[in-house]
Design a protein around this motif. Sequence first.
Motif, PDB file in Angstrom:
ATOM      1  N   ASP A  26       0.708  -1.342   0.099  1.00 24.36           N
ATOM      2  CA  ASP A  26       0.026  -0.017  -0.053  1.00 24.36           C
ATOM      3  C   ASP A  26       0.885   1.078   0.037  1.00 24.36           C
ATOM      4  O   ASP A  26       1.670   1.448   0.936  1.00 24.36           O
ATOM      5  CB  ASP A  26      -1.040   0.016   1.069  1.00 24.36           C
ATOM      6  N   ARG A  27       0.741   1.988  -1.136  1.00 27.07           N
ATOM      7  CA  ARG A  27       1.809   3.249  -1.044  1.00 27.07           C
ATOM      8  C   ARG A  27       1.365   4.310   0.019  1.00 27.07           C
ATOM      9  O   ARG A  27       2.026   5.324   0.207  1.00 27.07           O
ATOM     10  CB  ARG A  27       1.686   3.808  -2.518  1.00 27.07           C
ATOM     11  N   PHE A  28       0.153   4.237   0.580  1.00 27.90           N
ATOM     12  CA  PHE A  28      -0.200   4.899   1.461  1.00 27.90           C
ATOM     13  C   PHE A  28      -0.127   4.389   3.056  1.00 27.90           C
ATOM     14  O   PHE A  28      -0.818   5.148   3.839  1.00 27.90           O
ATOM     15  CB  PHE A  28      -1.847   5.327   1.327  1.00 27.90           C
ATOM     16  N   PHE A  29       0.830   3.449   3.289  1.00 27.32           N
ATOM     17  CA  PHE A  29       0.738   2.737   4.410  1.00 27.32           C
ATOM     18  C   PHE A  29       1.326   3.618   5.534  1.00 27.32           C
ATOM     19  O   PHE A  29       0.807   3.616   6.777  1.00 27.32           O
ATOM     20  CB  PHE A  29       2.204   1.703   4.401  1.00 27.32           C
ATOM     21  N   SER A  30       1.922   4.713   5.284  1.00 24.32           N
ATOM     22  CA  SER A  30       2.657   5.830   6.458  1.00 24.32           C
ATOM     23  C   SER A  30       1.475   6.331   6.656  1.00 24.32           C
ATOM     24  O   SER A  30       1.513   6.928   8.076  1.00 24.32           O
ATOM     25  CB  SER A  30       3.742   6.447   5.795  1.00 24.32           C
ATOM     26  N   MET A  31       0.351   6.465   6.074  1.00 23.76           N
ATOM     27  CA  MET A  31      -0.698   7.621   6.390  1.00 23.76           C
ATOM     28  C   MET A  31      -1.947   6.465   7.108  1.00 23.76           C
ATOM     29  O   MET A  31      -2.850   6.922   7.310  1.00 23.76           O
ATOM     30  CB  MET A  31      -1.544   8.340   5.270  1.00 23.76           C
ATOM     31  N   SER A  32      -1.994   5.057   7.112  1.00 23.15           N
ATOM     32  CA  SER A  32      -2.777   4.376   7.571  1.00 23.15           C
ATOM     33  C   SER A  32      -2.779   3.935   9.006  1.00 23.15           C
ATOM     34  O   SER A  32      -1.657   4.129   9.779  1.00 23.15           O
ATOM     35  CB  SER A  32      -2.582   2.982   6.701  1.00 23.15           C
ATOM     36  N   PRO A 100     -11.421   1.911  13.217  1.00 22.43           N
ATOM     37  CA  PRO A 100     -12.575   2.940  13.210  1.00 22.43           C
ATOM     38  C   PRO A 100     -12.133   4.164  12.823  1.00 22.43           C
ATOM     39  O   PRO A 100     -11.254   4.743  13.824  1.00 22.43           O
ATOM     40  CB  PRO A 100     -13.496   2.699  14.579  1.00 22.43           C
ATOM     41  N   GLY A 101     -12.432   4.922  11.919  1.00 22.32           N
ATOM     42  CA  GLY A 101     -12.175   6.229  11.634  1.00 22.32           C
ATOM     43  C   GLY A 101     -10.875   6.654  11.075  1.00 22.32           C
ATOM     44  O   GLY A 101     -10.451   7.478  10.576  1.00 22.32           O
ATOM     45  N   TYR A 102     -10.123   5.456  10.524  1.00 26.10           N
ATOM     46  CA  TYR A 102      -8.838   5.741   9.950  1.00 26.10           C
ATOM     47  C   TYR A 102      -9.030   4.950   8.614  1.00 26.10           C
ATOM     48  O   TYR A 102      -9.757   3.812   8.359  1.00 26.10           O
ATOM     49  CB  TYR A 102      -7.823   5.046  10.700  1.00 26.10           C
ATOM     50  N   TYR A 103      -8.312   5.089   7.600  1.00 23.45           N
ATOM     51  CA  TYR A 103      -7.843   4.493   6.158  1.00 23.45           C
ATOM     52  C   TYR A 103      -6.761   3.453   6.899  1.00 23.45           C
ATOM     53  O   TYR A 103      -5.859   3.634   7.764  1.00 23.45           O
ATOM     54  CB  TYR A 103      -7.034   5.456   5.407  1.00 23.45           C
ATOM     55  N   PRO A 104      -6.976   2.194   6.011  1.00 27.06           N
ATOM     56  CA  PRO A 104      -8.113   1.902   5.131  1.00 27.06           C
ATOM     57  C   PRO A 104      -9.225   0.984   5.926  1.00 27.06           C
ATOM     58  O   PRO A 104      -9.050   0.750   7.114  1.00 27.06           O
ATOM     59  CB  PRO A 104      -7.238   0.960   4.310  1.00 27.06           C
ATOM     60  N   ASP A 105     -10.261   1.076   5.426  1.00 26.64           N
ATOM     61  CA  ASP A 105     -11.351   0.136   5.711  1.00 26.64           C
ATOM     62  C   ASP A 105     -10.705  -1.349   5.559  1.00 26.64           C
ATOM     63  O   ASP A 105      -9.644  -1.666   5.252  1.00 26.64           O
ATOM     64  CB  ASP A 105     -12.620  -0.067   4.830  1.00 26.64           C
ATOM     65  N   LEU A 106     -11.408  -2.264   6.243  1.00 26.04           N
ATOM     66  CA  LEU A 106     -11.066  -3.621   6.280  1.00 26.04           C
ATOM     67  C   LEU A 106     -11.071  -3.905   4.587  1.00 26.04           C
ATOM     68  O   LEU A 106     -11.776  -3.756   3.799  1.00 26.04           O
ATOM     69  CB  LEU A 106     -12.315  -4.627   6.952  1.00 26.04           C
ATOM     70  N   GLN A 107      -9.885  -4.746   4.340  1.00 26.88           N
ATOM     71  CA  GLN A 107      -9.580  -5.206   3.009  1.00 26.88           C
ATOM     72  C   GLN A 107      -9.596  -6.743   2.919  1.00 26.88           C
ATOM     73  O   GLN A 107      -9.922  -7.241   4.134  1.00 26.88           O
ATOM     74  CB  GLN A 107      -8.120  -4.953   2.746  1.00 26.88           C
TER      75      GLN A 107
END
Length: 119
Positions: A26-32, A100-107
């Motif tokens: 996930d290229r957005f890992f650091s924001m997850s 809850p309230g954070y990226y990402p939702d359940l994958q």
Amino acid sequence: QVQFVESGGGLVQFGGSLKLSCTVADRFFSMSAMAWYRQAPGTQRELVASITNGGILHYADSVKGRFTISRDNTKNILFLQMSRLKPEDTAVYYCNGGVPGYYPDLQPWGQGTQVTVSS
């Protein structure tokens, strides 16, 4: 979608330790916000620990003081250090989002890694 590859499980004796790893595509890992879950045979999957992008930690009561969640944002890896393991920790362990309230939702779930604690 985000993909997960869990590793590090195994057979360990009561009171032993293991460190699980989860590589996250996930290229957005650091924001997850990421979490570890586990599922024992015949039970529902449960949240074990979570960590937000800001470092807020949460632990299930059953693992507080024994498990530590951490992350390496430079390598997109989530960790779970497990100590003083008990037979009731035996389960397949998975990582995922869904905090809850954070990226990402359940994958979609990865294959998980089996942890077995002998008494």
